[in-house]
Enzyme design. Sequence first.
Site, mmCIF file in Angstrom:
data_model
loop_
_atom_site.group_PDB
_atom_site.id
_atom_site.type_symbol
_atom_site.label_atom_id
_atom_site.label_comp_id
_atom_site.label_asym_id
_atom_site.label_seq_id
_atom_site.Cartn_x
_atom_site.Cartn_y
_atom_site.Cartn_z
ATOM 1 N N GLU A 165 0.826 -1.257 0.036
ATOM 2 C CA GLU A 165 -0.016 -0.032 0.085
ATOM 3 C C GLU A 165 0.775 1.268 -0.216
ATOM 4 O OE1 GLU A 165 -3.089 0.071 2.853
ATOM 5 O OE2 GLU A 165 -3.044 -2.195 2.616
ATOM 6 N N HIS A 204 3.481 1.773 -1.486
ATOM 7 C CA HIS A 204 4.064 2.114 -3.203
ATOM 8 C C HIS A 204 2.766 2.541 -3.774
ATOM 9 C CE1 HIS A 204 7.009 -1.442 -2.338
ATOM 10 N NE2 HIS A 204 7.605 -0.274 -2.817
ATOM 11 N N VAL A 217 3.098 5.352 4.797
ATOM 12 C CA VAL A 217 1.673 4.762 4.952
ATOM 13 C C VAL A 217 1.829 3.864 6.214
ATOM 14 C CG1 VAL A 217 -0.189 3.367 4.111
ATOM 15 C CG2 VAL A 217 1.108 5.077 2.427
ATOM 16 N N ARG A 234 9.481 -5.638 3.537
ATOM 17 C CA ARG A 234 10.294 -6.604 4.636
ATOM 18 C C ARG A 234 9.068 -6.990 5.564
ATOM 19 N NH1 ARG A 234 15.419 -3.369 4.337
ATOM 20 N NH2 ARG A 234 16.721 -4.820 2.755
#
Length: 285
Positions: free
Chosen positions: A35, A37, A176, A187
């Site tokens: 989310e 990105h 975010v 990650r």
Amino acid sequence: MKTIVSLEEMQQSALRWRREGKRIGLVPTMGSLHEGHLSLIQRCREQVDIVVVSVFVNPIQFGPQEDLAGYPRDLERDALLAGKAGADYVFAPTAQEMYPPDFVSLVRVEKLTEGLCGAARPGHFQGVTTVVAKLFNLVQPDVAVFGAKDYQQATVIRRMVRDLAFPVEIVVAPIVREGNGLAKSSRNQYLSHEERAEALILYQSLRFAESLIRGGERQAADIKASMTEMIDSVEQSRIDYIEIVHPETLEPVEEITGDVVIALAVFIGKTRLIDNLMVHVASSS
Ligand code: PAF
């Protein structure tokens, strides 16, 4: 939604769009889109005619001990998500074409890359600036959007753009977070259920530090000591660094007299997570 692989096709398309007077936006990623990105893609969509999302796991920004081979890759899924978020093109070059055997040119930003993540990851930022400079030449963006979670990366790229006069506007979009405060990151998928719960300590310690500053604490060493104590109380945590730095120079601050960024990198189990928080402080000078 179209995927471009070839460097020549990418650059020729971009030059044609520019001749047609179209504004181009680039969101550079290493794939494994989440989310965070998608918010960068949406932000880019608002500003340009053509949105290109690059998906390239950049080998030269990984250290020898870092898991380049194991980095998650799923281009089909990434292209689908990028398209839904508003991208027009995914640019997914091969490492062979980006870095042919006789590749010898590197872009290095000094000073800003020495501390924070740069201290534990020598060569990492040189890998980032080199690939971003090359992507800028291939995609010819008017605007490029980066996430604030990688605060040092965004600062280093802004400086590269200024120092080398790239005609690109750098937009840095906010972090975010999940509802519980955990910053979205590719990650996070490495974390077990328990580690996910433990990882909340990063943001909690940042907010605690902020509350200390709001309460009048000005000594960075005392704030860092409180954060260290808090994070160390979590069983599977290992602190890489906690720093309080000037937002532009990234130099550590001893006494807080203006805006600062509190940045940290912490291993939760085997996974190294980063996070940061900008704290606005009325200048005392
Ligand atoms: O932030 C990332 O995902 C990478 O460092 C970037 C900017 C795409 C360069 O490889």
